[in-house]
Design an enzyme around this catalytic site. Structure first.
Site, PDB file in Angstrom:
ATOM      1  N   ARG A  13       0.848  -1.207   0.000  1.00  0.00           N
ATOM      2  CA  ARG A  13       0.000   0.000   0.000  1.00  0.00           C
ATOM      3  C   ARG A  13       0.883   1.257   0.000  1.00  0.00           C
ATOM      4  O   ARG A  13       2.114   1.169   0.123  1.00  0.00           O
ATOM      5  CB  ARG A  13      -0.931   0.008   1.215  1.00  0.00           C
ATOM      6  CG  ARG A  13      -0.208   0.148   2.538  1.00  0.00           C
ATOM      7  CD  ARG A  13      -1.156   0.145   3.721  1.00  0.00           C
ATOM      8  NE  ARG A  13      -0.420   0.366   4.958  1.00  0.00           N
ATOM      9  CZ  ARG A  13      -0.931   0.248   6.172  1.00  0.00           C
ATOM     10  NH1 ARG A  13      -2.193  -0.093   6.336  1.00  0.00           N
ATOM     11  NH2 ARG A  13      -0.188   0.484   7.243  1.00  0.00           N
TER      12      ARG A  13
ATOM     13  N   ASN B 266      11.630  -0.341   1.455  1.00  0.00           N
ATOM     14  CA  ASN B 266      10.604   0.653   1.803  1.00  0.00           C
ATOM     15  C   ASN B 266       9.923   0.335   3.133  1.00  0.00           C
ATOM     16  O   ASN B 266       9.471   1.238   3.830  1.00  0.00           O
ATOM     17  CB  ASN B 266       9.581   0.696   0.664  1.00  0.00           C
ATOM     18  CG  ASN B 266       8.316   1.432   1.061  1.00  0.00           C
ATOM     19  OD1 ASN B 266       8.284   2.660   1.095  1.00  0.00           O
ATOM     20  ND2 ASN B 266       7.258   0.690   1.387  1.00  0.00           N
ATOM     21  N   ALA B 267       9.834  -0.967   3.497  1.00  0.00           N
ATOM     22  CA  ALA B 267       9.181  -1.323   4.768  1.00  0.00           C
ATOM     23  C   ALA B 267       9.945  -0.634   5.896  1.00  0.00           C
ATOM     24  O   ALA B 267      11.143  -0.847   6.044  1.00  0.00           O
ATOM     25  CB  ALA B 267       9.188  -2.842   4.973  1.00  0.00           C
TER      26      ALA B 267
ATOM     27  N   GLY C  61       7.710  13.023  19.076  1.00  0.00           N
ATOM     28  CA  GLY C  61       7.539  11.629  19.511  1.00  0.00           C
ATOM     29  C   GLY C  61       8.018  10.579  18.536  1.00  0.00           C
ATOM     30  O   GLY C  61       7.545   9.439  18.591  1.00  0.00           O
TER      31      GLY C  61
ATOM     32  N   TYR D 189      12.102   6.048  15.896  1.00  0.00           N
ATOM     33  CA  TYR D 189      11.940   5.879  14.449  1.00  0.00           C
ATOM     34  C   TYR D 189      13.042   6.658  13.712  1.00  0.00           C
ATOM     35  O   TYR D 189      13.746   6.103  12.857  1.00  0.00           O
ATOM     36  CB  TYR D 189      10.548   6.390  14.073  1.00  0.00           C
ATOM     37  CG  TYR D 189      10.258   6.604  12.618  1.00  0.00           C
ATOM     38  CD1 TYR D 189       9.988   5.532  11.768  1.00  0.00           C
ATOM     39  CD2 TYR D 189      10.218   7.900  12.078  1.00  0.00           C
ATOM     40  CE1 TYR D 189       9.681   5.744  10.432  1.00  0.00           C
ATOM     41  CE2 TYR D 189       9.903   8.116  10.749  1.00  0.00           C
ATOM     42  CZ  TYR D 189       9.645   7.029   9.922  1.00  0.00           C
ATOM     43  OH  TYR D 189       9.350   7.251   8.604  1.00  0.00           O
TER      44      TYR D 189
HETATM   45  N1  LIG Z   1       3.900   8.235   5.039  1.00  0.00           N
HETATM   46  C1  LIG Z   1       4.731   9.218   5.360  1.00  0.00           C
HETATM   47  O1  LIG Z   1       4.307  10.377   5.620  1.00  0.00           O
HETATM   48  C2  LIG Z   1       6.210   8.953   5.396  1.00  0.00           C
HETATM   49  C3  LIG Z   1       7.081  10.020   5.691  1.00  0.00           C
HETATM   50  C4  LIG Z   1       8.456   9.786   5.716  1.00  0.00           C
HETATM   51  C5  LIG Z   1       8.954   8.520   5.435  1.00  0.00           C
HETATM   52  N2  LIG Z   1       8.086   7.502   5.158  1.00  0.00           N
HETATM   53  C6  LIG Z   1       8.664   6.165   4.902  1.00  0.00           C
HETATM   54  O2  LIG Z   1       8.068   5.598   3.738  1.00  0.00           O
HETATM   55  C7  LIG Z   1       7.996   4.173   3.883  1.00  0.00           C
HETATM   56  C8  LIG Z   1       6.573   3.703   3.627  1.00  0.00           C
HETATM   57  O3  LIG Z   1       5.704   4.394   4.495  1.00  0.00           O
HETATM   58  P1  LIG Z   1       4.120   4.261   4.358  1.00  0.00           P
HETATM   59  O4  LIG Z   1       3.538   5.453   5.014  1.00  0.00           O
HETATM   60  O5  LIG Z   1       3.756   3.934   2.953  1.00  0.00           O
HETATM   61  O6  LIG Z   1       3.860   2.996   5.319  1.00  0.00           O
HETATM   62  P2  LIG Z   1       2.554   2.070   5.443  1.00  0.00           P
HETATM   63  O7  LIG Z   1       2.519   1.636   6.877  1.00  0.00           O
HETATM   64  O8  LIG Z   1       1.366   2.725   4.876  1.00  0.00           O
HETATM   65  O9  LIG Z   1       2.913   0.818   4.506  1.00  0.00           O
HETATM   66  C9  LIG Z   1       4.042   0.040   4.812  1.00  0.00           C
HETATM   67  C10 LIG Z   1       3.765  -1.417   4.494  1.00  0.00           C
HETATM   68  O10 LIG Z   1       4.879  -2.150   5.059  1.00  0.00           O
HETATM   69  C11 LIG Z   1       4.397  -3.381   5.517  1.00  0.00           C
HETATM   70  N3  LIG Z   1       5.296  -3.920   6.543  1.00  0.00           N
HETATM   71  C12 LIG Z   1       5.374  -3.568   7.854  1.00  0.00           C
HETATM   72  N4  LIG Z   1       6.270  -4.332   8.488  1.00  0.00           N
HETATM   73  C13 LIG Z   1       6.780  -5.189   7.556  1.00  0.00           C
HETATM   74  C14 LIG Z   1       7.723  -6.244   7.614  1.00  0.00           C
HETATM   75  N5  LIG Z   1       8.332  -6.551   8.769  1.00  0.00           N
HETATM   76  N6  LIG Z   1       8.003  -6.930   6.474  1.00  0.00           N
HETATM   77  C15 LIG Z   1       7.390  -6.632   5.311  1.00  0.00           C
HETATM   78  N7  LIG Z   1       6.455  -5.639   5.204  1.00  0.00           N
HETATM   79  C16 LIG Z   1       6.155  -4.934   6.316  1.00  0.00           C
HETATM   80  C17 LIG Z   1       3.017  -3.077   6.099  1.00  0.00           C
HETATM   81  O11 LIG Z   1       2.207  -4.264   6.124  1.00  0.00           O
HETATM   82  C18 LIG Z   1       2.499  -2.012   5.136  1.00  0.00           C
HETATM   83  O12 LIG Z   1       1.656  -2.541   4.128  1.00  0.00           O
HETATM   84  C19 LIG Z   1       8.513   3.849   5.287  1.00  0.00           C
HETATM   85  O13 LIG Z   1       9.878   3.470   5.230  1.00  0.00           O
HETATM   86  C20 LIG Z   1       8.363   5.160   6.022  1.00  0.00           C
HETATM   87  O14 LIG Z   1       9.277   5.271   7.093  1.00  0.00           O
HETATM   88  C21 LIG Z   1       6.730   7.680   5.128  1.00  0.00           C
END
Ligand SMILES: NC(=O)c1ccc[n+]([C@@H]2O[C@H](COP(=O)([O-])OP(=O)(O)OC[C@H]3O[C@@H](n4cnc5c(N)ncnc54)[C@H](O)[C@@H]3O)[C@@H](O)[C@H]2O)c1
Length: 247
Positions: A13, A87-88, A152, A156
């Site tokens: 997702r 990306n996870a 907080g 992370y």
């Molecule tokens: N969304 C934001 O605003 C934002 C901001 C900065 C950085 N990021 C980074 O972008 C990346 C994706 O973020 P997102 O918001 O799309 O996250 P999300 O939580 O919406 O999606 C991440 C997916 O990773 C999967 N996942 C979790 N643990 C896992 C594991 N151990 N093995 C395999 N899959 C696993 C989850 O099931 C989920 O579907 C992350 O690295 C996050 O740190 C996101």
């Protein structure tokens, strides 16, 4: 168009799905990983429904044995993995909040996914890239790895800073083998939701005036994978609409 193979973790997702779709649109055969099998299938259907090639790869990146056997199976099915996008990075059930309210064991969740999880994938896929003389390693990181804020997310952010630091060293080790290693530090993405009370103030800190879309990250990944991107390695590139907060 390319015929290379890419593995994107956490691609069921949001950001990861956008990266997987962008790679598939550019011709990559994509291994779509997620913890959640239903989510991997949704992304695979999205890609194959538009004529792309993708396979579902449900596994937990924090489990080294699961990762090793899944990567071996994927390479047998799709061919050698040329691109890894780690990306996870958001742990299921990860606790946020102040450091003072955290316990030593809370660290394991964040280090587990962002450092151990990413390096588990690299232990399995990187030796082949080095042997073949071409590869791309892209870590999805966060502005929280570079900029401190009292919101907080210190555990992370600390885990993101840790993996970025490791990857700068790795880029030096594998640079002569044609493998580049970079991190993309994202700002606020559109899946944070627009209904949070501080949204107006948050948007005021983003000069381009909008949250990030998964396709923004997909575009940055494609550029790093391209030949013009081959002279960039060991970097953390901020993809955040110019955010004055860094994230
Ligand atoms: N969304 C934001 O605003 C934002 C901001 C900065 C950085 N990021 C980074 O972008 C990346 C994706 O973020 P997102 O918001 O799309 O996250 P999300 O939580 O919406 O999606 C991440 C997916 O990773 C999967 N996942 C979790 N643990 C896992 C594991 N151990 N093995 C395999 N899959 C696993 C989850 O099931 C989920 O579907 C992350 O690295 C996050 O740190 C996101």
């Amino acid at each position: 168009m390319t015929s290379r193979v890419a593995l994107v973790t956490g691609a069921g997702r949001n950001v990861g799905q956008g990266i997987a779709v962008a790679l598939a649109e550019a011709g990559y055969r994509v291994a779509v990983n997620d913890l959640d099998d239903q989510r991997t299938k949704q992304t695979v259907e999205l890609i194959t429904g538009s004529g792309g090639t993708a396979v579902s790869a449900p596994f937990d990146v924090t489990d080294p044995d699961e990762v090793a056997s899944a990567v071996a199976q994927l390479q047998a099915e799709l061919g050698p993995i040329d691109v890894v996008v780690n990306n996870a990075g958001v742990p299921e059930g990860g606790k946020t909040g102040s450091f003072l309210n955290s316990t030593p064991s809370d660290w394991h969740t964040y280090i587990g996914i962002n450092m151990i999880g990413s390096t588990n994938v690299l232990h399995a896929a990187l030796p082949g890239m080095v042997e073949r003389g071409w590869g791309r390693v892209i870590q999805i990181s966060s502005g929280a790895g570079s900029v401190g804020r009292n919101i907080g997310v210190s555990l992370y952010g600390g885990s993101k800073a840790g993996i970025e630091g490791f990857l700068r060293h790795l880029s030096q080790e594998v640079g002569p083998s044609g493998v580049t290693v970079n991190s993309l530090a994202l700002g606020l993405m559109d899946n944070v939701g627009t209904d949070i009370p501080t949204m107006k103030a948050l948007l005021a800190g983003i000069p381009v005036g909008r949250l990030g879309k998964p396709s923004d990250v997909g575009g940055a990944v494609l550029w790093l994978c391209s030949e013009p991107g081959s002279w960039v390695t060991g970097q953390t590139i901020h993809v955040n609409g110019g955010s004055v907060n860094g994230h």
